[in-house]
Design an enzyme around this catalytic site. Structure first.
Site, PDB file in Angstrom:
ATOM      1  N   ASN A  86      -7.320   0.113 -60.396  1.00  0.00           N
ATOM      2  CA  ASN A  86      -6.812  -1.210 -60.758  1.00  0.00           C
ATOM      3  C   ASN A  86      -5.456  -1.372 -60.085  1.00  0.00           C
ATOM      4  OD1 ASN A  86      -8.995  -1.859 -62.440  1.00  0.00           O
ATOM      5  ND2 ASN A  86      -8.096  -0.739 -64.154  1.00  0.00           N
ATOM      6  N   GLN A  93      -4.222  -3.725 -63.802  1.00  0.00           N
ATOM      7  CA  GLN A  93      -3.458  -2.475 -63.908  1.00  0.00           C
ATOM      8  C   GLN A  93      -2.496  -2.556 -65.081  1.00  0.00           C
ATOM      9  OE1 GLN A  93      -1.326  -1.338 -60.326  1.00  0.00           O
ATOM     10  NE2 GLN A  93      -0.829   0.696 -61.133  1.00  0.00           N
ATOM     11  N   HIS A  99      -3.302   5.592 -60.015  1.00  0.00           N
ATOM     12  CA  HIS A  99      -4.297   6.488 -60.599  1.00  0.00           C
ATOM     13  C   HIS A  99      -5.699   6.064 -60.205  1.00  0.00           C
ATOM     14  CE1 HIS A  99      -3.321   3.324 -63.553  1.00  0.00           C
ATOM     15  NE2 HIS A  99      -4.607   3.359 -63.896  1.00  0.00           N
TER      16      HIS A  99
END
Ligand code: 5GP
Ligand code: ZN
Length: 116
Positions: A86, A93, A99
C-alpha cells in the site's frame, strides 16, 4: 525514525512475532492477519513508502523481492501467496514505513479486506 511503529519493532522497543531477520530486513506476523499467513516484510532502514525509493535502494529492493517466496514457503504459504504494497494515503497505507504484505495459506479465506 523515533516515533515510527515499525522502526520501534526493528529496535525491539515494541514486541512482534518475528518470522525472519537479517542485517537489512525483518519480517513479522501482522497484528491483524487477513489470511492464515500474513507477514510484513520491512527494510530495517526507514523508508516511508515505495514512492520514496531512490536509485540507492535498487539492491535492497531486489533482495526484498527474492526474500518474499522464501518466507512464504517457510511460513505455510508455499502453495501461493499475495504480495501487497500500500503506497500513500489514497493507496490505503496506514504505517509509513515501507512494508510488503505477504498473504496466503490454505484457502478458503476472503481477500476483500485487503483492498481497504
Ligand atoms: P498498511 O495499510 O500500512 O499497508 O498496513 C499496515 C499493517 O500493519 C496492517 O495490516 C496492520 O494490521 C499492521 N500493524 C499495524 N501496527 C502493527 C503492530 O504494532 N504490530 C504488527 N505486528 N502489525 C501492525
Ligand atoms: Zn520506520
Amino acid at each position: 525514525m523515533t516515533d515510527c511503529i515499525f522502526c520501534k519493532i526493528v529496535r525491539g522497543e515494541i514486541p512482534a512475532k518475528v518470522a525472519y531477520e537479517d542485517d537489512d530486513f525483518i519480517a513479522f506476523h501482522d497484528i491483524a492477519p487477513a489470511a492464515p499467513v500474513h507477514l510484513l516484510l520491512i527494510p530495517k532502514q526507514h523508508i516511508a513508502s515505495l514512492a520514496d525509493l531512490r536509485e540507492e535502494h535498487r539492491d535492497l529492493m531486489g533482495k526484498m523481492l527474492l526474500l518474499a517466496p522464501k518466507l512464504a514457503a517457510e511460513h505455510g504459504a508455499g502453495n501461493g501467496f499475495k504480495t501487497l504494497f500500500n503506497t500513500g494515503k489514497d493507496g490505503g497505507q496506514v504505517v509509513f514505513h515501507l512494508h510488503m504484505h505477504i498473504i496466503g495459506g490454505p484457502r478458503p479465506w476472503t481477500n476483500a479486506q485487503l483492498i481497504g
